[in-house]
Design an enzyme around this catalytic site. Structure first.
Site, short mmCIF file in Angstrom:
data_model
loop_
_atom_site.label_atom_id
_atom_site.label_comp_id
_atom_site.label_asym_id
_atom_site.label_seq_id
_atom_site.Cartn_x
_atom_site.Cartn_y
_atom_site.Cartn_z
N HIS A 152 -7.78 -4.79 -1.51
CA HIS A 152 -6.55 -4.11 -1.13
C HIS A 152 -5.93 -4.71 0.14
CE1 HIS A 152 -3.62 -0.95 -1.11
NE2 HIS A 152 -3.95 -0.61 0.11
N ASP A 153 -6.76 -5.11 1.08
CA ASP A 153 -6.27 -5.63 2.36
C ASP A 153 -5.64 -7.01 2.28
OD1 ASP A 153 -6.72 -3.46 3.92
OD2 ASP A 153 -8.39 -4.29 5.06
N SER B 124 0.85 -1.18 0.00
CA SER B 124 0.00 0.00 0.00
C SER B 124 0.90 1.25 0.00
CB SER B 124 -0.95 -0.04 1.19
OG SER B 124 -1.93 0.96 1.08
N ARG C 118 -13.43 6.56 8.01
CA ARG C 118 -13.00 5.17 8.06
C ARG C 118 -13.99 4.25 7.35
NH1 ARG C 118 -8.09 2.85 8.53
NH2 ARG C 118 -8.18 0.82 9.50
N ASP D 170 -8.42 -5.68 -6.00
CA ASP D 170 -8.10 -4.40 -5.36
C ASP D 170 -8.71 -3.26 -6.17
OD1 ASP D 170 -6.94 -2.17 -4.15
OD2 ASP D 170 -4.93 -3.04 -4.05
#
Lengths: 456, 456
Positions: free
Chosen positions: B434-435, B175, B244, B400
């Site tokens: 993405h994670d 990232s 968030r 992602d």
């Protein structure tokens, strides 16, 4: 460091505060004019047990209605659109599908009589949270009942019935309109000739629910939202601006932005700042600014929630039908006994009791179903089997992230597998993402025209 | 209708207000402990002309440093992570890459000495907006200067130099950390042995800028943000929670959510509501709740902005180099003449004058370049050509949406085309978006281990 983006919000609050000094309350339907009104003066029972004592639908139409009223196209809108799909003498402003409707165009007004409505729950003339509750002559605000896509469509068909329109040539729509278009075929299969569903889905995906959830949360966190009671106050313009910025990300796509904005900055010679700086940021800011006072915040909450709940699976339709029957019965009982004749809105507790009456066994069955993707797909197929005799065009955009193309493919596949012999499925490689249905006049337009005019 | 999600925000505000009654100010680095501190007591000139009169870097390390200090791996973090990548006696809480670091694991602590830092601009021990400005002994807040990814990396290398570490075995990150990893190779090609860049990019895409922009806007619209000056007040917990929630959408992906949440509701027997209702919504709410008081809001602004500005193109690097040289010169002049010896921070106007000194001709050339995608790609290739002798692993995740896999492919292709003979490029079909770099211990871990340990 300067923060013009924050100052701007405060300045608008001040300006709005001043405009309330003796002035009239803001009306979201003000910019919209030249529509007709259908008035429904009977109580209307909603899918989740709420009741509208009466409702109105704003609509506009184009092209001549033929003698046997068989050339009607009902055009459904996206989330925040008005009935103004096309300019006409009573409102010469360009409509949201201006280039798709007209003589010789995708929806040919030489052949068809097109009707477009503002959905119930909306704010452009139809009954919604900003409308007056006859109970106390104040805006409903968040006392407005939860509505579903099915409710919107059932209200539309009440209107069609009152006009003596028995059967549509076609039910047409994109985005939320594409959901309505399919829902119309499910609810009124005898009254829908053809279906066009563009960039929509048969059930909302958790990713799209997530995107709408954040928009609602951002809006509701604006202190001016005031739990929905802002109609005589400063509206939550800041929350609406932010919600629109998030929405815009899901409406447009990466490929277009790469070409249009790339990494360009608005003022390349200045030091980078934390407010809008890159061109893409000023674009989002502009979209938020344009929208923040144009649409009723509560309508955004209710209508986007209706999209989240959309699910054409057989089990969900069955649940709704059972709930509707129970509530109808309960209401009739209520009417006949304790409730006074004119109390169109029953006590809230009573309705709540109806709604929550789903037996535990049913809930358990539903939960088990939800853990089995294959069973879920079968459930959806069964739900869509109602539409098996209606020629259907399903169109998806490959760069759409809000309604990804696999959701359109799912609709087409389910329809085919339930025996529908006339399913047309197109994928467009447009770079405009979800908004392609507003922009791809030729690619989307030809598909619409072909489907509407092909003799079958 | 009840709105527990709105009440919850108000309740937290009240609770936070009470906690200020005589209590100490909140410290974001409180939950983090057991790190070491590098102290840099010289002024540090930043890429956009700002100056830190001094700075600190919080770091943690694992594995033995060998005699010639040649076995060091610098591990870069994502946006909001601390230096706590792995548990150790001084902090036994699991780290963010707990299962990737250890004896025999992806980063083998029997072989390597791993160092992980909190970036400057962060809030977990390193100097950032919540740190004390020595000028007036108050937190910097938004008086903190704009920082870049290059600034973060230059600060890290100051620390490495002070430790006598001349050359890294590898620069590793995912990232934002993957951006830093590449940036380290560009800035210090003689000091980086290998590069690993996971789920990152060589330049930020407008879509990812848009996603971070909305997070910043939502945060800055929270009245408690107060233009950044909230350190002795109630922090913008509501804006942080919303930011968030938006971020979480971009960190995880549709496929996982489809499996994990589908269309399940949290309390299926209740009437649908406008607060969190579907499981996916309660999940987002929970992520927001967990984070809203855990990370400094101003750090989110500065560090996410640094990501937006990231661009390894040759023209951008050249601009930065020129600006840096001009500002250094100007500072030295200032020091020698009017400015007092101890005024490490020069007058803001002076710095602003340096920064905006990019000649019009240069800006015009840049603009023309930005209109030509092919020229832009060549510009990027030229920028990356510095890394042509460094073995590099580029890894991307197909699901992602924040750093789409084509951005990783772009890095790998550019490196190969500039003559780098040792580029490994993997795409993972993980459903975690993405994670995935935090979750795919085997798939990501094997690639990392292979690259770090292969003799070349």
């Amino acid at each position: 460091m300067a923060f013009p983006c924050v100052d701007q919000l405060e300045q608008r609050t001040q300006k709005l505060l001043q405009s309330f000094d003796g002035g009239p309350e803001p009306s979201y339907s003000n910019p919209i004019s030249g529509y007709s009104l259908y008035q429904h003066n009977e109580p209307f029972l909603l899918d989740h047990g709420g009741i509208l004592p009466k409702f109105e639908i704003a609509y506009e139409s184009w092209g001549e209605l033929n003698a046997d009223k068989s050339n009607v196209i009902l055009l459904h809108t996206g989330l925040s659109a008005s009935s103004h799909a096309k300019s006409h003498p009573a409102n010469i402003a360009p409509g949201w599908w201006e280039k798709f409707i007209g003589p010789g165009l995708a929806i040919d007004t030489n052949r068809f009589h097109v009707i477009c409505t503002n959905v119930i729950g909306g704010c452009y003339g139809s009954t919604g949270p900003s409308s007056i509750d006859p109970k106390d002559n104040k805006p409903y605000a968040t006392r407005f009942p939860i509505i579903t896509i099915f409710d919107m469509v059932r209200a539309q068909f009440e209107m069609l019935s009152s006009m003596g329109i028995q059967k549509l040539h076609a039910s047409v729509g994109a985005s939320m309109g594409g959901m309505q278009s399919l829902a119309a075929a499910l609810l009124f299969k005898e009254r829908v000739g053809k279906v066009i569903s563009i960039s929509a889905a048969a059930r909302s995906h958790p990713y799209s629910i997530a995107l709408r959830f954040t928009q609602r949360q951002v809006l509701m966190a604006d202190p001016n939202w005031n739990k929905g009671f802002y109609y005589d106050k400063v509206p939550p313009h800041s929350g609406m601006k932010l919600a629109r910025e998030i929405a815009t990300i899901s409406y447009r796509s990466g490929p277009e932005w790469e070409q249009r904005f790339g990494r360009k900055r608005a003022q390349p010679s200045t030091t980078p700042s934390l407010c809008a700086d890159f061109l893409i940021e000023t674009y989002l800011d502009h979209q938020g600014e344009r929208f923040c006072l144009q649409y009723d915040p509560n309508s955004l909450l209710y209508v986007s929630k209706a999209m989240d709940m959309f699910d054409l699976s057989a089990s969900t339709s069955a649940e709704t039908a059972i709930r509707r029957a129970r509530n109808t019965l309960r209401l009739q009982e209520g009417k006949g006994s304790s409730a006074p004749e004119n109390a169109a809105t029953p006590p809230e507790e009573q309705v709540a009791a109806c709604v929550t009456a789903t037996p535990a066994a049913e809930l358990k069955a539903k939960e088990e179903l939800q853990d089995d993707p294959k069973a879920q797909l079968n459930d959806l197929k069964q739900g869509l089997s109602t539409v098996k005799d209606i020629p259907t065009l399903v169109l998806g955009i490959q760069s759409d992230i809000l309604f990804p193309v696999w959701q359109q493919k799912e609709v087409a596949d389910c329809l085919r597998e339930t025996g529908n012999k006339s399913v047309t499925y197109y994928e467009l490689d447009s770079m405009y993402g979800h908004d392609a249905f507003l922009l791809e006049v030729v690619n989307v337009g030809s598909a619409v025209k072909g489907h509407l005019e092909l003799k079958e």
